[in-house]
Design an enzyme around this catalytic site. Structure first.
Site, PDB file in Angstrom:
ATOM      1  N   GLU A   1      62.564  64.120  -3.398  1.00 41.65           N
ATOM      2  CA  GLU A   1      62.379  65.062  -4.503  1.00 41.65           C
ATOM      3  C   GLU A   1      61.474  64.387  -5.546  1.00 41.65           C
ATOM      4  O   GLU A   1      61.900  63.451  -6.231  1.00 41.65           O
ATOM      5  CB  GLU A   1      63.760  65.423  -5.083  1.00 41.65           C
ATOM      6  CG  GLU A   1      63.756  66.132  -6.417  1.00 41.65           C
ATOM      7  CD  GLU A   1      62.852  67.356  -6.479  1.00 41.65           C
ATOM      8  OE1 GLU A   1      62.925  68.228  -5.595  1.00 41.65           O
ATOM      9  OE2 GLU A   1      62.044  67.418  -7.436  1.00 41.65           O
TER      10      GLU A   1
ATOM     11  N   GLU B   1      57.581  59.189   6.153  1.00 43.21           N
ATOM     12  CA  GLU B   1      56.781  60.018   7.037  1.00 43.21           C
ATOM     13  C   GLU B   1      55.775  60.796   6.208  1.00 43.21           C
ATOM     14  O   GLU B   1      56.076  61.247   5.104  1.00 43.21           O
ATOM     15  CB  GLU B   1      57.679  60.989   7.807  1.00 43.21           C
ATOM     16  CG  GLU B   1      58.311  60.345   9.017  1.00 43.21           C
ATOM     17  CD  GLU B   1      59.192  61.305   9.776  1.00 43.21           C
ATOM     18  OE1 GLU B   1      58.911  61.546  10.951  1.00 43.21           O
ATOM     19  OE2 GLU B   1      60.166  61.808   9.206  1.00 43.21           O
TER      20      GLU B   1
ATOM     21  N   CYS C   1      57.764  71.831   7.696  1.00 44.77           N
ATOM     22  CA  CYS C   1      58.599  71.765   6.495  1.00 44.77           C
ATOM     23  C   CYS C   1      60.053  71.541   6.866  1.00 44.77           C
ATOM     24  O   CYS C   1      60.601  72.235   7.702  1.00 44.77           O
ATOM     25  CB  CYS C   1      58.554  73.086   5.726  1.00 44.77           C
ATOM     26  SG  CYS C   1      56.962  73.478   5.111  1.00 44.77           S
TER      27      CYS C   1
ATOM     28  N   HIS D   1      64.037  80.123  -2.636  1.00 45.43           N
ATOM     29  CA  HIS D   1      64.824  80.450  -1.435  1.00 45.43           C
ATOM     30  C   HIS D   1      65.972  81.433  -1.612  1.00 45.43           C
ATOM     31  O   HIS D   1      66.643  81.758  -0.632  1.00 45.43           O
ATOM     32  CB  HIS D   1      65.371  79.183  -0.764  1.00 45.43           C
ATOM     33  CG  HIS D   1      64.336  78.137  -0.468  1.00 45.43           C
ATOM     34  ND1 HIS D   1      63.055  78.449  -0.078  1.00 45.43           N
ATOM     35  CD2 HIS D   1      64.393  76.786  -0.507  1.00 45.43           C
ATOM     36  CE1 HIS D   1      62.374  77.321   0.115  1.00 45.43           C
ATOM     37  NE2 HIS D   1      63.159  76.298  -0.144  1.00 45.43           N
TER      38      HIS D   1
END
Ligand code: SAH
Length: 340
Positions: A151, A89, A323, A207
C-alpha cells in the site's frame, strides 16, 4: 552502517563530501538514476579516490532479478531478491500508447483485502531506491503505476521520495503525470498528499458502494467509511485539479448489479473522476469475475449517470502477473525453488 545512496537526492549525497565540488554529487546521481551504474567503480568520470570514499560510506541496493516470466500477451513479471530477507515483484505491461511498469511498494501487505493474493505476509517497506530499481529494470517503461504488492500510502515517505527521485531532471526525469499512485483509501494520507499538489495520478480502490459490502472485502473500510473517503477525494480534486481514477473490481453476484452501478454513479456525482472497471482476477474461490455481458450493462448504467468509465483489460493472468495476483513473499520463492 553504510547508507543507501539510491534513496538520496544530489544535495544529500553532497553533504557527505563537503570538500568535493558540488557537481560531483550530480554526476553520481546521474550514474545511479540515468545510467543504472551497478557499482561506484563503474563511475568512470569520478576520481578513483572519490569512488573509493563513496564505497566506504554508501551501498547501492542490488537489483537481483531471480525470475522473469513472459506472458502470452508479452507482459513480463520480474521477481527480484532485494536482500536476504525480502522480495519484490514488478510487471512490465505493453500497450500501444507505450509501456507501463507496475511496481511494488512493500514486500507483502498489511491491508488484508480478501480478493488479493498480496494480502498476507508483510515483510517490510521497500526503500525509495528499491522502487526506482524496479523501474530502471523495466527499461522501456514510460509510465509507472504503484499497483504491485503493498500500500503506497502506508509507506508514505518512501513513496514521496520515490516521486522526487524519478522526476528529478538529472535522473530519469519522468513527468509526474506518468506516475499513478493507487491506494485502498488511507484517508489522512489522501489529505496529506492533496496538500502537496503533485501532478501525479491518484487511483482509489473502491470496489463497493456501501460500507457494509466494502467491509466484507476490505478491512480498511472499517476504519474509514465511504463518506469520509469520498470527502477526502473531493478535497484532493479541489486542491490538485487532477481527475481521480476509481478502481472497481467486478465480483459476480456481489457488487455488479445495475443497481450498484447507479449507486456508484450517485456517489461520484460532481466529482472530477473516471471509473476503471475490471472483472476480478480469481485468486480465491469466493470471488469470481463478472461475465462480459453484465460488465457491459454495468458500464452502461454508470455512463448513463454521466460518469466516464472504461473496462480494463487484464494483462498477464497466465503468469499470475495480473492485478491482485502478486505475492512476493519468501513462500513464493520456496515455490519457485521447488519448481526449478
Ligand atoms: N494497495 C494499493 C495498490 C495495490 S493493489 C491499492 O489497494 O490500491 C492494485 C489494484 O489491484 C487495486 O485496485 C486492488 O484493489 C486491485 N486488485 C487486488 N486484487 C485484485 C484482483 N484479484 N482482481 C482485480 N483487481 C485486484
Amino acid at each position: 552502517m553504510k547508507t543507501d545512496i539510491l534513496s538520496l537526492l544530489p544535495h544529500e549525497i553532497a553533504a557527505f563530501f563537503p570538500y568535493e565540488a558540488s557537481y560531483r554529487s550530480v554526476q553520481i546521481f546521474e550514474w545511479l538514476h540515468k545510467k543504472n551504474a551497478p557499482s561506484f567503480d563503474a563511475m568512470q568520470n569520478l576520481p578513483k579516490s572519490l569512488r573509493h570514499d563513496l564505497d566506504d560510506v554508501f551501498f547501492i541496493t542490488p537489483l537481483d532479478v531471480i525470475e522473469s516470466h513472459i506472458s502470452s500477451d508479452e507482459t513480463i513479471k520480474f521477481l527480484t531478491r532485494l536482500n536476504n530477507d525480502a522480495f519484490a515483484e514488478s510487471v512490465l505491461m505493453r500497450y500501444k500508447h507505450g509501456n507501463s511498469v507496475c511496481i511494488s511498494t512493500q514486500a507483502g501487505c498489511k491491508m488484508g483485502c480478501k480478493f488479493c493474493a498480496s494480502a498476507s505476509g508483510f515483510q517490510r517497506d521497500l526503500t525509495p531506491g528499491e522502487y526506482c530499481l524496479q523501474v530502471y529494470n523495466a527499461e522501456s517503461a514510460k509510465n509507472v503505476v504503484l499497483m504491485g504488492c503493498g500500500e503506497p500510502l502506508d509507506n508514505f515517505d518512501a513513496t514521496l521520495r520515490f516521486i522526487e527521485l524519478i522526476t528529478h531532471e538529472k535522473g530519469k526525469n519522468l513527468g509526474a503525470r506518468h506516475i499513478t499512485v493507487s491506494t485502498c483509501g488511507l484517508v489522512p494520507k489522501i489529505y496529506a498528499l492533496a496538500e502537496l499538489e503533485l501532478q501525479i495520478n491518484l487511483a482509489i480502490s473502491l470496489h463497493a458502494t456501501t460500507d457494509e459490502l466494502r467491509q466484507k472485502f476490505m478491512p480498511i473500510a472499517k476504519k474509514y467509511p465511504l463518506s469520509e473517503l469520498i470527502s477526502a477525494c473531493r478535497f484532493y480534486v479541489e486542491k490538485t485539479r487532477r481527475r481521480i481514477t476509481f478502481e472497481y473490481a467486478l465480483i459476480a453476484g456481489q457488487n455488479d448489479s445495475p443497481a450498484h452501478a447507479r449507486e456508484l454513479g450517485k456517489m461520484l456525482q460532481g466529482l472530477l473522476c473516471h471509473v476503471n472497471l475490471i472483472p476480478i482476477n480469481p485468486v480465491q474461490s469466493d470471488f469470481s469475475p463478472t461475465p462480459p455481458r453484465e460488465t457491459k450493462i454495468f458500464a452502461a448504467a454508470l455512463a448513463e449517470k454521466n460518469i466516464p468509465v472504461t473496462v480494463r483489460r487484464s494483462l498477464g493472468s497466465d503468469i499470475n502477473a495480473a492485478c491482485g495476483q502478486l505475492r512476493a513473499t519468501a513462500r513464493t520463492l520456496d515455490l519457485y525453488d521447488n519448481l526449478s
